[in-house]
Structure formats: C-alpha cells, structure tokens
Design a protein around this motif. Structure first.
Motif, mmCIF file in Angstrom:
data_model
loop_
_atom_site.group_PDB
_atom_site.id
_atom_site.type_symbol
_atom_site.label_atom_id
_atom_site.label_comp_id
_atom_site.label_asym_id
_atom_site.label_seq_id
_atom_site.Cartn_x
_atom_site.Cartn_y
_atom_site.Cartn_z
ATOM 1 N N ILE A 135 0.847 -1.201 0.000
ATOM 2 C CA ILE A 135 0.000 0.000 0.000
ATOM 3 C C ILE A 135 0.878 1.245 0.000
ATOM 4 N N GLY A 136 1.928 1.230 0.831
ATOM 5 C CA GLY A 136 2.857 2.358 0.871
ATOM 6 C C GLY A 136 3.625 2.533 -0.424
ATOM 7 N N VAL A 137 3.963 1.411 -1.073
ATOM 8 C CA VAL A 137 4.646 1.503 -2.366
ATOM 9 C C VAL A 137 3.770 2.245 -3.367
ATOM 10 N N ALA A 138 2.490 1.901 -3.410
ATOM 11 C CA ALA A 138 1.569 2.572 -4.335
ATOM 12 C C ALA A 138 1.338 4.023 -3.927
ATOM 13 N N GLN A 139 1.220 4.279 -2.633
ATOM 14 C CA GLN A 139 0.910 5.630 -2.171
ATOM 15 C C GLN A 139 2.062 6.589 -2.435
ATOM 16 N N ALA A 140 3.289 6.083 -2.469
ATOM 17 C CA ALA A 140 4.436 6.955 -2.698
ATOM 18 C C ALA A 140 4.375 7.656 -4.041
ATOM 19 N N ASP A 141 3.643 7.109 -5.002
ATOM 20 C CA ASP A 141 3.529 7.739 -6.317
ATOM 21 C C ASP A 141 2.632 8.972 -6.292
ATOM 22 N N LEU A 142 1.947 9.238 -5.171
ATOM 23 C CA LEU A 142 1.185 10.477 -5.055
ATOM 24 C C LEU A 142 2.092 11.680 -4.837
ATOM 25 N N TYR A 143 3.340 11.438 -4.460
ATOM 26 C CA TYR A 143 4.253 12.501 -4.070
ATOM 27 C C TYR A 143 5.396 12.595 -5.076
ATOM 28 N N PRO A 144 6.112 13.713 -5.074
ATOM 29 C CA PRO A 144 7.203 13.869 -6.044
ATOM 30 C C PRO A 144 8.349 12.903 -5.767
ATOM 31 N N HIS A 145 9.059 12.552 -6.841
ATOM 32 C CA HIS A 145 10.244 11.710 -6.759
ATOM 33 C C HIS A 145 11.471 12.592 -6.984
ATOM 34 N N PHE A 146 12.393 12.546 -6.043
ATOM 35 C CA PHE A 146 13.600 13.379 -6.106
ATOM 36 C C PHE A 146 14.787 12.492 -6.488
ATOM 37 N N SER A 147 15.580 12.977 -7.444
ATOM 38 C CA SER A 147 16.743 12.219 -7.907
ATOM 39 C C SER A 147 17.954 13.128 -8.006
ATOM 40 N N LEU A 148 19.114 12.531 -7.858
ATOM 41 C CA LEU A 148 20.387 13.223 -8.065
ATOM 42 C C LEU A 148 21.095 12.499 -9.198
ATOM 43 N N THR A 149 21.394 13.225 -10.299
ATOM 44 C CA THR A 149 22.019 12.613 -11.465
ATOM 45 C C THR A 149 23.321 13.325 -11.777
ATOM 46 N N GLY A 150 24.221 12.604 -12.383
ATOM 47 C CA GLY A 150 25.515 13.176 -12.754
ATOM 48 C C GLY A 150 26.116 12.460 -13.931
ATOM 49 N N VAL A 151 26.859 13.236 -14.747
ATOM 50 C CA VAL A 151 27.553 12.690 -15.906
ATOM 51 C C VAL A 151 28.933 13.306 -15.937
ATOM 52 N N ALA A 152 29.961 12.511 -16.201
ATOM 53 C CA ALA A 152 31.330 13.010 -16.303
ATOM 54 C C ALA A 152 32.106 12.149 -17.276
ATOM 55 N N GLY A 153 33.075 12.781 -17.954
ATOM 56 C CA GLY A 153 33.872 11.997 -18.887
ATOM 57 C C GLY A 153 34.794 12.865 -19.710
ATOM 58 N N LEU A 154 35.331 12.262 -20.761
ATOM 59 C CA LEU A 154 36.239 12.919 -21.696
ATOM 60 C C LEU A 154 35.681 12.795 -23.097
#
Length: 516
Positions: A334-353
């Motif tokens: 139930i909590g797994v489904a309810q979590a989709d009512l709220y925003p999802h926050f992510s931290l992304t990063g890309v690095a290279g040459l």
C-alpha cells in the motif's frame, strides 16, 4: 572499474581537483536534505493480527499410549514419536533428495534474489562506457546535418569515455516499503517451505503406516487361511469316515478359496505403497523393495504428544506463519503505491572525456561533467495511483481474511484429529476384545465338531467371524497410527524448523552475504 581508475589517474591534477568542492557541497546538501525527510514513510504501518483463540481444546487430550513412558519434548522431531528406525531412515532420505523440497528451496532462492533487487533500488546506480566513431562527410548532405554533414569528403573522429550515475532519494519511503514487502514475502516463502516439508513427511509416514497395515492384513489373511485349511482337512477326514456331508466339505473349500482370493489384492497394495514412498522420497520406486518388502509391525507411539494450547498453533503451523507474513507484504505494498502520489527526487551526474583527436583525448580541455537534482511528479494520472492504492488495500483485506480462514481451519484440524485419535483407540480396544473372544469360539466350535456335538456350520461361522475381526483389528491399528500422524500434522508437525531447513537457510544466507 580498473579501466576507469586508470583513466581518472591519467587526468591532470587540475582536472581531478577542479570543481570538487562544488560537487561535494551539492552532494552534501542533498544528503542532508534527504536525511531530514528519511523518516517520512507513507502508507500504514503494519500491525500483526491478533486472532481470538480459545483457552483450551474442546476435545479431551488422552494419553497417546498406555505403553508411553514419557511425553515427547518440543525438541524432538515429530516422527520420532513412533520409535520406528525404518521410518526415521526414510524421512532422513526425503529431507536430502525429495523433489518437492527441491522446488520449495528454489522458490526461497528466488524470493531472496527478489528481496535483493528491492534493496538495491535504494542505492545509487552508475554506468560507464567508451566509444570511438569514424565519420566521412557526404557530398549530398548539407554541412551540420549529422551524421554525414561534415562537408564533402571530410573525415572526422570522435573519442568518448565517461560514466553517468543516478540516485533516486527515497524521500517518502516508497522504496523502503518495497523492501519491507520483499522481506515479508521472503519470510512467507520460507514458511511455505516448512509447510511443504510437513506435508511431504506426513505423506511419507501415512504411506509407510499403510504399508505396514497392509502387511499386517496380509499376515492375518495367511494366518486365518492356515486355520481354514486345517478345518478343510478335518472336514475331508470326517467326510471320508462318513461323519460329515459333502456340503460341509464344499463350504470349507469355498471359505479357503475366498481367503486365498483376498491375498493378491493385499500383495498388490503392498507394492503400490512401496512405490509411492519411493516417488515421494525421490528414489526409483523399485529401489526400496529390498528395504520395505520384509514385514514389520505397524508403528505405535512411544511417547505422548505435546499438544499444548490453541494459541501455540500461531507459531507452530507454517501455513499460519506464511499467511501472517503475506498480510505484512500486502500492507507494505500500500505504501509503495501511495508513494507515487508525491514527487520523486533524484540526483544525477555525468562526467567523462570527449575529443576529436586521440592526442588530446586525455587532456584537461577534453573533460565534461554535469550534476544536479531533479524532481519528477505525476500531476495527472486520472486517479490511477489511488486506484492502485485501493487495489492493494483490498489485497491486504484478502490476505487478512485468508489468515483468519487458515487459523480457523487449524483449530478444526486439531479438534478433528483429537477426536479421531481418541475414538480410534477405543475402537481398537473393543476389536481386540472381539478377536480374543472369536479365537476362543473357533477353538470351542472345532472341538465340539470333532466330538460330533455340533455341526460344521458353527465352525464356519466362528472362523468367518475371527477372520473379519482380525482384519478389522489390523485396520484399526493402522487407522490409530494414521490418526496420530494427522494430529502431528494438525499441530504443525515439528515445533521447530527441521535441521534440513535450518541448514538450507544458513547456506542461502551465506550466499546472500557473498553478494553484498
């Protein structure tokens, strides 16, 4: 990973330390921010069910056997209560080779892997890659249109290497609820394995008792056949001496033939029982013929069963434990489904040459990176998330109702087994008295017939009565032992996890730790 380390080491110090403070600050702020919200876990917290259990069983708990010297302890395997070395050996083989247990253990490994997948979703993920492209410009494509728009006949190279990472911060606890659900599902599968083992071993014990029961019936038939053949010989002698009629001889012969006709059926049932035991254990059916073909006594209890209280069933019976864990898993989803009512926050990063020339590929100007947080919020979904929540709530209610049904079924099973076992012992005592009386009646009727004081019909009736009572007594011994197996199974069998299950869980836990 080694190649990435070498690549990073090849970067100039200015490249390696550039922007480090800024990236560290961003990561630290995100970590602090997510830490402050980590305690926010949506969905209802799980409350274990507390079914109302009777204070005691309705049926009286009688002693298992008048010969039982002491009660069976909760540390003993339930089949040890029969004191049968052959049964112990068969069950030991089944715990190592039974196909049903192999299937159940494979399901445990699957559930543990799924739990690992759910846990891995809480941590960052990173991908690394490298690429080289050689391009040749087309004369028929304008400059700047990829991939061939380098100019007529122009050649180009592109060298790339880098990695990208992402981490969805579990702000509202949806992923934690997923791990909670996976944990509960894993525990339910482990309990299911215990239920499979209990059912399997009870079935082996049942077939073993039926084998010994049919061997006992076969012995009774042969014993009575010997008595009837003696009566036939006596009747023929009396007929030859003119003291008996031809009718008496024919009646005696018919009774002998009737008993002889029953013997092949018993022999067929004997072999069928052996073959069923072999299939349950996981051996070729004929492999057990030498071990089980020799008749032995029907197993009799050597210790009283520790029946305990009705509330003990909640921890004894693996099917009840599995049902309770399934409520916990459904509640967490139930909590797994309810979590989709709220925003999802992510931290992304890309690095290279990235460079057009191999000679400048590993230089500072070739570097690139990007890092930052992102937010993804499902604004409109036509109520899909709420419908999913309602579906999970309904599944939780279904699991709770199933749990209640299983608890009530367990109480019914124990009460039924108690009354069946108690009454089977009473019946056995009555039949034993009947056999004693019938045996004496045969002796008296035969003696009177020899003396000419009674007709042969009384001998036939006494012998038929003895054979019928003897056969019913053998069946009663079998049924009493089967009732005891049913009682053990209703109580949950072994009150503790079997050695094979504990060893399997130990091994699978070690395997899991190796992958962590």
């Amino acid at each position: 990973m080694a190649r990435l380390s070498e690549l990073a080491a090849a970067w100039p110090p200015s490249l390696r330390h550039s922007r480090r403070r800024r990236v560290t600050a961003i990561a630290a702020s995100v970590a602090v921010w997510s830490g402050l919200l980590a305690g926010c876990t949506v969905g209802p917290d799980y409350v274990p069910p507390k079914p109302v259990m009777p204070a005691s069983y309705t049926e009286p708990i009688s002693s298992t056997s008048s010969a039982a010297k002491q009660p069976q302890t909760s540390d003993d395997a339930w089949w040890k209560g029969f004191g049968d070395a052959t049964l112990d050996s068969l069950i030991a083989d089944a715990l190592h080779s039974a196909p049903d247990l192999a299937v159940a253990e494979a399901r445990i490994r699957e559930a543990r892997a799924l739990r690992g997948i759910a846990g891995a979703d809480q941590y960052p993920s990173a991908d690394a890659g490298a690429q080289y492209d050689r391009t040749h410009g087309s004369a028929n494509v304008p400059v700047g249109v990829p991939p061939g728009g380098l100019g007529p006949g122009a050649n180009g190279n592109l060298w790339q290497a880098g990695f990208d990472a992402s981490w969805e911060i579990d702000v509202f606890g949806g992923k934690r609820r997923g791990v909670e659900a996976a944990d509960a599902s894993y525990q339910a599968i482990v309990a299911d394995r215990g239920d499979v083992e209990l059912t399997l071993l009870a079935e082996i014990a049942r077939n073993y008792i039926e084998l010994r029961g049919v061997q006992r019936q076969l012995a009774v038939a042969r014993s009575n056949l010997s008595i009837q053949q003696d009566s036939l010989s006596l009747t023929r002698s009396q007929f030859d001496a003119g003291l008996a009629s031809r009718l008496d001889v024919l009646r005696a012969q018919a009774q002998v033939s009737d008993t002889e006709a029953a013997i092949p059926t018993f022999e067929a049932n004997e072999r069928a029982s052996i073959y069923r035991i072999g299939a349950l254990i996981g051996h070729p059916p004929e492999q057990l013929l030498a071990q089980l073909d020799t008749p032995q006594a029907i197993p009799a209890p050597v210790a009283d069963v520790p029946v305990g209280l009705p509330s003990d069933l909640l921890r004894r019976r693996p099917d009840i434990r599995a049902a309770e864990r399934r409520i916990a898993a459904a509640n967490a989803r139930i909590g797994v489904a309810q979590a989709d009512l709220y925003p999802h926050f992510s931290l992304t990063g890309v690095a290279g040459l990235e460079s057009l020339n191999a000679s400048t590929f590993l230089t500072a100007p070739s570097r690139y990176f990007s890092i930052g947080p992102s937010i993804n919020w499902l604004i409109f979904d036509a109520g899909k998330v709420r419908f999913e929540m309602h579906a999970e709530e309904a599944r939780t209610d279904q699991a709770a109702a199933a749990y209640q049904r299983i608890v009530l079924g367990a109480l019914r099973d124990v009460e039924t087994a108690l009354v069946s076992y108690a009454q089977s012992k009473v019946r056995h005592e009555r039949l034993a008295a009947e056999v004693t009386a019938d045996r004496e009646a045969v002796t008296i009727a035969t003696r009177l017939y020899k003396q000419g004081l009674n007709d042969f019909l009384s001998v036939l009736d006494a012998e038929r009565s003895l054979y019928a009572a003897d056969d019913k007594l053998a069946q009663s011994e079998r049924d009493t032992a089967l009732s005891l197996v049913a009682l053990y199974k209703a109580l949950g069998g072994g009150w503790h996890a079997s050695d094979s299950l504990r060893m399997f869980e130990h091994n699978i836990n070690n395997v899991g730790q190796n992958f962590q």
